[in-house]
Motif scaffolding. Structure first.
Motif, PDB file in Angstrom:
ATOM      1  N   HIS A 144       0.840  -1.191   0.000  1.00 21.69           N
ATOM      2  CA  HIS A 144       0.000   0.000   0.000  1.00 21.69           C
ATOM      3  C   HIS A 144       0.880   1.248   0.000  1.00 21.69           C
ATOM      4  O   HIS A 144       2.041   1.214   0.430  1.00 21.69           O
ATOM      5  N   ASN A 195       1.031   3.614   1.931  1.00 22.80           N
ATOM      6  CA  ASN A 195       1.457   4.085   3.260  1.00 22.80           C
ATOM      7  C   ASN A 195       2.644   3.290   3.803  1.00 22.80           C
ATOM      8  O   ASN A 195       2.975   3.409   4.985  1.00 22.80           O
ATOM      9  N   ARG A 239      -0.822  -7.130  -0.715  1.00 22.38           N
ATOM     10  CA  ARG A 239      -1.777  -6.127  -0.234  1.00 22.38           C
ATOM     11  C   ARG A 239      -2.963  -6.818   0.429  1.00 22.38           C
ATOM     12  O   ARG A 239      -3.535  -7.763  -0.120  1.00 22.38           O
ATOM     13  N   GLY A 297      -5.781  -1.039   4.086  1.00 22.78           N
ATOM     14  CA  GLY A 297      -4.457  -0.414   4.116  1.00 22.78           C
ATOM     15  C   GLY A 297      -3.371  -1.266   4.727  1.00 22.78           C
ATOM     16  O   GLY A 297      -2.269  -0.759   4.991  1.00 22.78           O
TER      17      GLY A 297
END
Length: 442
Positions: free
Chosen positions: A218, A220, A245, A249
């Motif tokens: 992701h 982040n 993934r 998130g």
């Protein structure tokens, strides 16, 4: 009657003198032949001595599966076996012939390289025990120098030629026969070395292809990956890294290590990696992912066992969940550069069918770095594994280092490029999207 007796006596005396003369001649011939035989015996070693010398020379060749090393061993053995002044090798690959390589002794004594190259291109092995083929002898050598070119042939393949030269004594047939045996054995070792290199190159290509496309985490989460074959060579094993993934998130980080090296380990690694992607898509907790991977792999009798570490990273909650199948724990690097090992419950390796995996959750704040790695990074022969892990956790990192810098520092401090096993390492760092937006606005 008296005259006949006298005549008979004269005839017998003459016959006796002739027999005596004949006997002296035979004795002289026998003496000369014996002297020649003794001289030849003195000049040439006995069959037993030749066999012992050949045995010692053969023992010096083929101690590794590296072609260049084998060529060096061959030239040194050739100089020692037949009392040569110099020896060298021209290697042949397809239709390409190299120049002189692995020269042992006085290079000035070697014949014209153009002659040896022509022989290498049209080489044919002389029959064992037959007289030395004249076309293999260097006709351009001075009377005080002998030179010989012996094809390195194994089966139907020719891998080059051995070029041998000597100043002084002319070439003798038994010397050429010994050198021919030496070249024949060296060619067999070179054939094995090339086959070994081909298999390793294939395994390396497969490994690099599998590692070249890890999953995308992701936005982040930043990641960096390193993979080093053992000793910096092409011999690869089943070490691998992966990212998957997940929902909300979260990203699943994975490192694994299949037992063994080579193509078989790389193929098994691909099987583990495929099953991981399939199972992880169900978004199960890490310990349940390991449990299902173990069940699948244990049903395949030919599948090699493997260790594996899973880390489910949730930057939104600032935490990670770890589960291990016989794998070493990860390292957490704080924002000030201090490193520590994160405890994780360790279950049995995958493929055993024993199950029994558990998870552990830890805090992971933005700016902190999580490093997952295989045992080749830290394990050293004769060192306790706790001491090995302590060396890693003692490394300090400058604040603000990027992930690539962190991995480079670890590999350098632990001398990973000279490790005895493959090394795979994955570094991950969560960050706040709001903080990144503020930094970009400034």
């Amino acid at each position: 009657m008296a005259r006949w007796i006298q005549s008979r006596r004269r005839q017998l005396a003459a016959d006796g003198r002739r027999r005596a003369d004949s006997g002296d001649g035979e004795a002289l011939t026998s003496t000369k032949t014996g002297a020649a035989a003794r001289a030849a015996q003195t000049d040439a070693p006995t069959a037993g001595a030749r066999l012992a010398a050949l045995r010692d020379a053969l023992a010096e060749i083929g101690n590794t599966l590296e072609e260049a090393t084998t060529c060096g061993e061959l030239t040194r053995a050739a100089v020692g076996l037949a009392g040569g002044t110099a020896a060298t090798v021209l290697r042949r690959s397809d239709k390409t012939v190299s120049g002189y390589e692995a020269i042992a002794g006085d290079a000035d004594a070697l014949p014209d390289v153009r002659w040896a190259t022509a022989v290498a291109r049209e080489a044919g092995a002389p029959a064992l025990g037959a007289p030395v083929q004249h076309w293999l002898e260097y006709a351009g050598a001075p009377h005080t120098r002998a030179a010989l070119c012996l094809p390195l042939t194994s089966g139907e393949d020719t891998y080059g030629v051995l070029v041998w030269a000597r100043s002084g004594q002319p070439l003798r047939t038994w010397e050429a026969e010994l050198l021919s045996l030496l070249a024949e054995r060296a060619a067999s070792h070179i054939r094995h070395a090339r086959a070994y290199e081909t298999v390793n190159r294939t395994a390396g290509d497969l490994q690099r292809a599998l590692l070249s496309e890890p999953g995308r985490p992701h936005p982040n989460l930043d990641i960096a990956i390193r993979y080093l074959p053992a000793g910096g060579g092409v011999l690869v094993g089943g070490d691998w890294c992966e990212t998957v993934r997940l929902h909300f998130g979260r990203t699943l980080l994975v490192v694994g290590d299949v037992m063994g090296h080579g193509l078989e380990a790389a193929v098994d690694m691909n099987a583990y990696r495929s099953s991981l992607r399939y199972i992880a898509s169900a978004d199960l907790p890490p310990h349940r992912v390991l449990r299902q991977m173990d069940e699948i792999s244990s049903r395949e009798a030919d599948r090699r066992p493997a260790t594996c570490l899973l880390a489910s990273v949730d930057p939104g909650r600032g935490q990670i969940t770890l589960a291990s199948a016989g794998h070493l724990p990860p390292v957490l690097i704080a924002t000030d550069g201090e490193a520590m090992l994160l405890p994780v419950p360790v279950g049995p390796p995958l493929g055993t069918g024993l199950g029994g995996y558990e998870s552990a959750t830890h805090r992971l704040s933005p700016g902190q770095t999580l490093v997952l790695f295989t045992d080749g990074l830290v394990e050293r022969r004769g060192e306790d594994i706790d001491d090995s892990l302590a060396r890693l956790s003692a490394v300090r990192f400058p604040a603000g280092d990027g992930l690539d810098d962190v991995l480079d520092t670890i590999l350098e401090r632990l001398d990973a490029r000279h490790a005895e096993d493959d090394v795979a390492a994955l570094a991950a760092r969560p960050y706040s999207r709001a903080a990144s937006a503020d930094a970009a606005s400034r």
